[in-house]
Design an enzyme around this catalytic site. Structure first.
Site, mmCIF file in Angstrom:
data_model
loop_
_atom_site.group_PDB
_atom_site.id
_atom_site.type_symbol
_atom_site.label_atom_id
_atom_site.label_comp_id
_atom_site.label_asym_id
_atom_site.label_seq_id
_atom_site.Cartn_x
_atom_site.Cartn_y
_atom_site.Cartn_z
ATOM 1 N N ASN A 194 27.468 12.586 -20.404
ATOM 2 C CA ASN A 194 27.623 11.234 -19.887
ATOM 3 C C ASN A 194 28.225 11.330 -18.487
ATOM 4 O OD1 ASN A 194 30.509 11.412 -20.099
ATOM 5 N ND2 ASN A 194 30.398 10.751 -22.240
ATOM 6 N N LEU A 195 28.328 10.222 -17.790
ATOM 7 C CA LEU A 195 28.756 10.250 -16.395
ATOM 8 C C LEU A 195 30.150 10.841 -16.245
ATOM 9 C CD1 LEU A 195 28.122 9.575 -13.464
ATOM 10 C CD2 LEU A 195 29.060 7.278 -13.864
ATOM 11 N N SER A 196 31.056 10.494 -17.149
ATOM 12 C CA SER A 196 32.423 11.012 -17.078
ATOM 13 C C SER A 196 32.436 12.528 -17.248
ATOM 14 C CB SER A 196 33.288 10.346 -18.154
ATOM 15 O OG SER A 196 34.573 10.905 -18.193
ATOM 16 N N GLU A 197 31.674 13.039 -18.218
ATOM 17 C CA GLU A 197 31.615 14.487 -18.437
ATOM 18 C C GLU A 197 30.980 15.191 -17.248
ATOM 19 O OE1 GLU A 197 31.040 14.127 -23.313
ATOM 20 O OE2 GLU A 197 29.318 14.158 -21.959
ATOM 21 N N ASP A 263 24.828 10.615 -29.641
ATOM 22 C CA ASP A 263 24.100 11.288 -30.720
ATOM 23 C C ASP A 263 22.685 10.740 -30.841
ATOM 24 O OD1 ASP A 263 26.439 12.647 -31.261
ATOM 25 O OD2 ASP A 263 27.013 11.383 -32.952
#
Length: 473
Positions: A194-197, A263
């Site tokens: 995701n963007l944060s990761e 998921d």
């Protein structure tokens, strides 16, 4: 990009990763505790759902694809609950059970569809990565995609050996990454942060141009086949070397709960790629599936009928003229949504007010209305020379344009009996003055427990009368 539903039943996928149990305590709350300023929840329902890698496998199976799961659990009741749930869903699960260590459980206390508290039960697993790798190696034969579902809980400590083992057999590897070191996924076919990761690894991205530039650099550094960055309300961005960036908007109509959305994305991607879809098409399907799941409460799986209906809505083909195979699929989807199927038939040569009123009354008998019409040859046999006035294609097009009609299909016989045996509607409706036992096909519908209804016709409305009036003038 035109979307279509893949054939998932021949698309086996193997999931390896961090297995956990999502447990929900539901109950009402009407008072504050005298011991502390917190609500008191009277628990009246306990619900267990597979979470983490288990939820990925469950989503794959829900789409109709064969799914196998390898993970690590404790030797406890939570592991038994996981095994039973997965087995019931058709997932083949192979767990390393470790004594004296708890299965990871995330307990959520819910009241009035709101999460009040989450309690985590977990300890890092000290698994031997070689033993887990041995379990996986024997399962790779016949698998079309390998998914690494990494939550950083310790089940996956041998990423590279798993990636290399799969690549050696020509099997694509998809990874849902976690942590601050993406080098462990080197050589994967696709990773889905995701963007944060993603920004934890490459730094903050001020705009899409910077996101694309940093993403392409990461692809080269880690020898990745592709990178899919999920961006919440901003949709998804797919990056591949030598291809323009593909930006897909978010499809969610209403965001209720984002639990398990990642998921859903990787499971839909895996099943679609295993079914032979190209990557952009697979990503578009995953984006559509994510839009469905965030409208549900808690960890949830997307079924094949739900995805197919979303595709039909996206393509504007949820209603209209269908062939028999398409109609039977549409009926299966409708029944999966607990919708009642109504069936009526006729020539419908020149559509008039009586027809429209009748079809509206027929539609009111259930949730979906099928209108079956005689083809041109059978109309001629029934009505005589010079009929029909309008060809079957034109008659179907006009009927499909009515708000009361969901699906239109034609049949070549004089009666719809063969069609009724295949469609098996919940309600057979006919207009006229005769009794129910005189309705063609009534015996077929009654035999399997369906209902037959006769509706009155609007007076002074007749296709034959209209045709005669036109001929006299």
């Amino acid at each position: 990009m035109k979307l279509s539903m893949p054939r998932f039943d021949q698309a086996p996928v193997l999931v390896v990763g961090d297995v956990m149990l999502d447990r929900y305590w539901h109950g009402g709350t009407s008072r504050i505790s005298p011991e502390a300023p917190v609500p008191v929840v009277k628990v009246d329902q306990i619900e267990d759902r597979p979470g983490g890698a288990a939820n990925v496998a469950l989503n794959i199976a829900a789409l109709g694809a064969p799914a196998a799961l390898v993970g690590v659990t404790g030797q406890d009741e939570a592991a038994d609950s996981l095994t039973n749930s997965l087995q019931a869903a058709g997932v083949r699960s192979i767990f390393q059970r470790i004594a004296h260590q708890p299965t990871i459980v995330k307990l959520r206390v819910m009241s009035r569809h709101q999460q009040l508290l989450r309690i985590d039960f977990e300890e890092p697993f000290a698994t031997d990565p070689l033993s887990l790798g041995a379990e996986v190696d024997g399962l790779l034969e016949g698998v079309k995609v390998l998914v690494l579902s990494d939550y950083g809980k310790g089940a996956l400590k041998n990423h590279q050996s798993l990636i290399q083992a799969a690549r050696g057999k020509g099997i694509p590897v998809l990874a849902d990454p976690k942590g601050k070191d993406f080098s462990i996924y080197r050589g994967a076919s696709l990773i889905t942060p995701n963007l944060s990761e993603f920004e934890t690894i490459v730094g903050r991205c001020a705009d899409e141009a910077e996101l694309v530039a940093k993403g392409l650099k990461l692809l080269e550094e880690l020898d990745l086949g592709a990178l899919l960055v999920t961006r919440g309300e901003h949709g998804m961005t797919l990056l591949r070397i030598g291809h323009p960036a593909l930006h897909l908007p978010a499809r969610a109509r209403e965001v209720f709960d984002v639990t398990g959305a990642g998921d859903t994305v990787i499971s839909t991607l895996a099943a679609a790629i295993a079914a032979g879809e190209d990557l952009p098409h697979a990503v578009a399907l995953a984006n559509l599936a994510a839009g469905i799941v965030v409208g549900k409460l808690g960890t949830a799986a997307i079924s094949a009928p739900e995805l197919r209906r979303a595709i039909q809505r996206e393509e504007g083909s949820e209603r209209g003229v269908l062939g028999l195979e398409q109609l039977l699929l549409a009926i299966d989807d409708a029944r999966a949504h607990n919708e009642k199927i109504v069936f009526t038939n006729g020539c419908f040569d020149i559509l008039h007010a009586g027809h429209v009123t009748y079809l509206e009354q027929a539609r009111a008998q259930g949730d979906r209305l099928i209108v079956a019409i005689n083809d041109d040859a059978s109309v001629s046999r029934l009505k005589g020379p010079g009929r029909p006035i309008n060809s079957v294609d034109r008659r179907m097009a006009v009927l499909a344009g009515l708000g009361a009609v969901d699906w239109v299909i034609s049949f070549p016989e004089d009666t719809p009996e063969n069609l009724l045996r295949q469609v098996k509607p919940d309600v057979l409706v006919k207009g006229g003055d005769y009794g129910i036992d005189q309705v063609v096909g009534a015996d077929i519908v009654k035999a399997y427990g369906g209902t037959v209804k006769v509706l009155g016709l609007v007076e002074n409305s007749s296709t034959t009368a209209i045709v005669e009036k036109i001929r006299k003038h």
